[in-house]
Design a protein around this motif. Sequence first.
Motif, PDB file in Angstrom:
ATOM      1  N   PHE A  91       0.699  -1.252  -0.079  1.00 18.99           N
ATOM      2  CA  PHE A  91      -0.010   0.357  -0.070  1.00 18.99           C
ATOM      3  C   PHE A  91       1.398   1.533  -0.016  1.00 18.99           C
ATOM      4  N   GLN A 163       2.882   1.773  11.142  1.00 19.40           N
ATOM      5  CA  GLN A 163       2.543   1.211  12.288  1.00 19.40           C
ATOM      6  C   GLN A 163       3.834   1.776  13.654  1.00 19.40           C
ATOM      7  N   TYR A 313       7.235  -8.935   4.961  1.00 21.20           N
ATOM      8  CA  TYR A 313       5.884  -9.731   4.607  1.00 21.20           C
ATOM      9  C   TYR A 313       6.811 -10.518   3.429  1.00 21.20           C
TER      10      TYR A 313
HETATM   11  C1  LIG Z   1       3.494   0.001   6.484  1.00 23.42           C
HETATM   12  C2  LIG Z   1       1.886   0.732   6.320  1.00 23.42           C
HETATM   13  N1  LIG Z   1       1.978   1.443   4.843  1.00 23.42           N
HETATM   14  C3  LIG Z   1       0.449   1.338   5.108  1.00 23.42           C
HETATM   15  C4  LIG Z   1      -0.710   1.236   4.813  1.00 23.42           C
HETATM   16  C5  LIG Z   1      -1.388   1.928   4.790  1.00 23.42           C
HETATM   17  O1  LIG Z   1      -3.102   1.614   5.225  1.00 23.42           O
HETATM   18  P1  LIG Z   1      -4.414   1.361   5.462  1.00 23.42           P
HETATM   19  O2  LIG Z   1      -4.730  -0.189   5.476  1.00 23.42           O
HETATM   20  O3  LIG Z   1      -4.816   2.646   6.777  1.00 23.42           O
HETATM   21  O4  LIG Z   1      -5.052   2.063   4.200  1.00 23.42           O
HETATM   22  C6  LIG Z   1      -0.527  -0.252   6.077  1.00 23.42           C
HETATM   23  C7  LIG Z   1      -1.120  -0.732   6.813  1.00 23.42           C
HETATM   24  O5  LIG Z   1      -2.232  -1.303   6.292  1.00 23.42           O
HETATM   25  C8  LIG Z   1       0.943  -0.132   7.114  1.00 23.42           C
HETATM   26  O6  LIG Z   1       1.273  -1.127   6.994  1.00 23.42           O
END
Ligand SMILES: Cc1ncc(COP(=O)(O)O)c(C=O)c1O
Length: 369
Positions: A91, A163, A313
């Motif tokens: 994401f 996080q 991941y």
């Molecule tokens: C490091 C990181 N960045 C971005 C996101 C995206 O956040 P969201 O799921 O609230 O869109 C997450 C979580 O899912 C994340 O752990």
Amino acid sequence: MADPAVPFVSLTAQHQGLAAEIRNAVGRVMESGWFILGPEVEAFEEEFASVVGTAHAVGVASGTDALTLSLWALGVGPGDEVITTPLTATFTALAISRCGARPVFADVDGRSLNLSPESVAKRMTARTKALLPVHLYGNPCQMPALLRLAGENGLAVVEDACQAHGAKLADRPLGGWGKAGCFSFYPTKNLGALGDGGMVATNDAAMANRLRRLRNGGQENRYIHREIGFNSRLDELQAAILRAKLPHLFTWNARRRALAALYGQLLAEAPLVWVDLLPDAETAAHLLVARAPERDRLREALSEAGVETLIHYPVPAHLQPAYQGLGQGVGSCPEAERAAGEILSLPLYPELTEAQVERVARAILEFYR
Ligand SMILES: Cc1ncc(COP(=O)(O)O)c(C=O)c1O
């Protein structure tokens, strides 16, 4: 696994303990009859800004949107490159792509698994517009080095602190170091909503105003759209629930750190290599991650012993099917690629009991014996 003795995460215990506060928050909003951009969002923005130590905070619909709108507000668009880490929730990179820009993945440092400033320096080009470090697992990145690099090259820094609620580096909260700090309130985060939510923290008043406009369709005043914006608002219900939970964040984080330390003690003899923290870091301990020999066999053995684990991941962003077109193939980020094959996340949340940690540790020691 039907009903693991040690689930990877469990939110029911947390919510049982706060049931009265959460019901009260929901009731307050329902009775107010006001559900979008009202007093709860405004109050939560102020309360959250004070935790991050920034002058402003702007509630949005998710962490992904917090990142997307921040980059958008900084003018990141087609033809631009943004450097980030491949070892993250993909994401992070999607936010760059959504702006029409190109994600460029620099490698991580093999000990912290956070973005390596040396690798970032090597991936900078004339098209680089911003750096997007991720405080992975709640552990601070090397912010002074990254800010220096950005400053020398006229780049903006947007922190992915999705996080890292409440974490600090050199006593300074994460999310308050760069031009913008982006947070997610995804339910399993250290501060989680009962649904989606996000926040951008910033010290820049003009940026905060632009973000307020962007999240609300680009409207300057009601029904007057100054620019082509988004629909990305944190709703009143989630804001009220998050306000009920926010006062507990630091107690929860401390409990997470204490349990992580207990794992460390109990597993001192195991051949695990824990992800390293910077010396002046106060981690949010969002995830507890170690490199584990024979990782996949260990996961299976733990599963049989009733212990649920995950991998954060398994596929680095540059190797995701969606990013094949970028041309950053296998071997372009060797540390991240190697880590993805070795890392294992163990259960860690405030409601986990010492007995459960002992059970996990016993199962790990047994596997390696
Ligand atoms: C490091 C990181 N960045 C971005 C996101 C995206 O956040 P969201 O799921 O609230 O869109 C997450 C979580 O899912 C994340 O752990």
